[in-house]
Design an enzyme around this catalytic site. Structure first.
Site, PDB file in Angstrom:
ATOM      1  N   GLU A 289       1.690   9.992  -0.419  1.00  0.00           N
ATOM      2  CA  GLU A 289       1.373   9.174   0.747  1.00  0.00           C
ATOM      3  C   GLU A 289       2.703   8.697   1.297  1.00  0.00           C
ATOM      4  O   GLU A 289       3.365   7.854   0.703  1.00  0.00           O
ATOM      5  CB  GLU A 289       0.468   8.006   0.351  1.00  0.00           C
ATOM      6  CG  GLU A 289      -0.199   7.339   1.542  1.00  0.00           C
ATOM      7  CD  GLU A 289       0.636   6.236   2.144  1.00  0.00           C
ATOM      8  OE1 GLU A 289       1.318   6.504   3.176  1.00  0.00           O
ATOM      9  OE2 GLU A 289       0.638   5.129   1.604  1.00  0.00           O
ATOM     10  N   CYS A 323       2.703   1.761   6.437  1.00  0.00           N
ATOM     11  CA  CYS A 323       2.719   3.157   6.877  1.00  0.00           C
ATOM     12  C   CYS A 323       1.682   3.402   7.954  1.00  0.00           C
ATOM     13  O   CYS A 323       1.879   4.241   8.840  1.00  0.00           O
ATOM     14  CB  CYS A 323       2.509   4.091   5.684  1.00  0.00           C
ATOM     15  SG  CYS A 323       1.100   3.645   4.669  1.00  0.00           S
TER      16      CYS A 323
END
Length: 516
Positions: A289, A323
């Site tokens: 990720e 993010c």
């Protein structure tokens, strides 16, 4: 929080700090349980502690608590020695082979449910630690703790159903797929959500019967220790969850070791590339990720007040250090002027200060290094033709790592900023003529994590969502997370999924069993 409660939080946090100072980096359940308590009348973080490095070892990745609000180093922790890391790895392997993989779902459920309850009981303490170490607003830290507890509860409740045997229709005999654990897993975790990121790695994998080694970010050692403490207190056996204060070189050593069966990383593109290459060389499964530069599309039929509310929250939550934060604001011409005017007005109202203070709305970035990088990116963008619409500087008069809310316009495809991620309160604003242009611009990015579209026509929103090349799309909402929602991206944002039923399927052996 009353004064008495705040003092308790500080005292408990100081005890966690003592564990770090006394541990020489070897953080096991046994060590946590045996660790002596500090004096109850001593305030938290009263002094920094320097733990000397062993001979002939360089401090390549010093683990330290540095308060980003003040820049003061409050505590340092030593890294684990190679022999101690080997002991921890072998303890994990032994735990898996002799106990955890054969434990029942009921046994695992009991431990994770207890861990979730402990997170809620210790929410004030855990939140204060996160705010101290990485600067998050205290209310947001508490929200992260409660979300993490919900993740633990979610997998405790649903894992057995997610991993139930699946019958297969076959012309001959009988067949089914049964799910079993792989073994020892390594999780490399970031600083921006020091509990949530760990919970979404540890919870599904522990419920699946795997055991986990966690290498947390070097800037949040006390959060790492506190999470390990609550897992120990919840009743996990020694070796099921192990926190490791180790260097990047030691991470590579673990990836090379055949006892480690898989690696999950949340971090930068560069870190992901290194870990994936190392794991690939060893034929090991990985999930990554990585970064994101999520588009926030506002179409001409959007509820503008609602869009603005989510735009501000989507860019400024966690001081922009997420993010999935909204980073590229792509607005159709018909509403662009109204949007950018009101957006800048809202950003200018943020109040910088101590993130422990409820009156503060602008928290510091996680570190001086993070601030320096963001300022450099903004300067580079302006040097390549971007227009600075607001901000662009550190907040004057404050010692910490505070960045002014910043908006950049006129960022064209030749500008380095066009394809970068801004990990902080910096927004890029783009005008487009129509929906098709908005989708094309949104997809013109190396990243593919999430995206948002605002429109009052839900069918239209669904059409845009299908066209976006991302792992997640949110219609009429900034990005959000919940235990039941799968999380992950495509392109340079990585691969694999966490959370939901998908998250527990990543590191299991789906074994075919056929009876002739």
């Amino acid at each position: 929080m009353g004064m008495g409660q705040a003092w308790r939080v500080m005292s408990e946090a100081w005890i966690v700090g003592r564990l770090c100072a006394a541990s020489d980096g070897a953080v096991s359940y046994a060590a946590l349980r045996r660790a002596p308590a500090g004096p109850s009348d001593r305030p938290a973080y009263a002094a920094a502690r320097q733990v000397p490095n062993p001979p002939n070892r360089k401090p390549a990745m010093p683990y330290a608590t540095t308060n980003p609000t003040t820049g003061q180093v409050l505590l340092r922790c030593d890294e684990l020695g190679d022999a101690q890391m080997e002991d921890s790895l072998q303890a994990a392997q032994t735990c898996f082979q002799q106990h955890w993989r054969d434990s029942s779902f009921s046994q695992r459920r009991s431990v994770l449910a207890r861990a979730a309850a402990l997170m809620r009981e210790r929410a004030d303490t855990l939140a204060a630690l996160a705010t101290l170490e990485m600067g998050k607003l205290l209310a947001q830290s508490r929200g992260e703790v409660l979300l993490s507890a919900a993740i633990l509860d979610y997998y405790a409740e649903h894992a057995e159903r997610f991993l139930a045997p699946e019958a297969i229709e076959t012309r001959q005999g009988q067949a089914q797929v049964v799910s079993g654990p792989l073994g020892v897993l390594l999780g490399v975790q970031p600083w921006n959500y020091p509990y949530y990121q760990v919970a979404r790695f540890a919870a599904p994998n522990l419920m699946a019967g795997n055991v986990v080694l966690v290498k947390h970010a070097s800037s949040v050692p006390q959060c790492a220790l506190a999470f390990a403490q609550l897992m120990a207190d919840a009743g996990l056996p020694d070796g099921a969850y192990t926190n490791l204060f180790i260097s990047n070189d030691q991470v590579a050593t673990l990836i090379d070791d055949p006892r480690v069966r898989g690696v999950a990383l949340t971090g930068s593109e560069a870190a992901g590339a290194v870990v994936a290459a190392r794991a690939g060389k060893n034929l090991k499964k990985t999930t990554l990720e990585l970064g994101g530069s999520d588009a926030f599309i506002v179409l001409e039929d959007a509820d503008l007040a609602l869009a603005l509310k989510h735009a501000v929250a989507g860019r400024m939550g966690n001081a922009g250090q997420a993010c999935t934060a909204s980073k590229r604001f792509i607005v159709v011409d018909a509403v662009a002027d109204a949007f950018i005017d009101r957006f800048q007005t809202a950003l200018s109202a943020f109040v910088p200060g101590d993130p422990m203070d409820p009156a503060t709305t602008l928290a510091p970035l996680s570190s001086q290094a993070a601030l320096d990088k963001l300022l450099q990116q903004v300067d580079q963008a302006v040097a390549h033709g971007a227009k600075l619409l607001m901000g662009g500087q550190r907040v004057p008069g404050l010692a910490g790592a505070f960045m002014q809310p910043t908006v950049l316009g006129d960022v064209d495809a030749a500008n380095p900023a066009y394809r970068q991620e801004f990990f902080g309160p910096v927004a890029m604003f783009f005008r487009v003529p129509n929906e098709a242009a908005a989708v094309a611009l949104a997809n013109d990015s190396p990243f593919g994590l999430g995206g948002t579209v605002f429109t009052q026509d839900i069918e239209r929103g669904q059409r845009v969502a299908r066209a976006l090349d991302t792992g997640m799309v949110f219609i009429n909402s900034a990005a959000a997370s919940a235990p039941e929602l799968p999380f992950g991206g495509v392109k340079n944002s990585g691969y694999g999924r966490e959370l939901s039923a998908a998250g527990i399927q990543e590191f299991i052996n789906r074994k075919l069993v056929r009876v002739a």
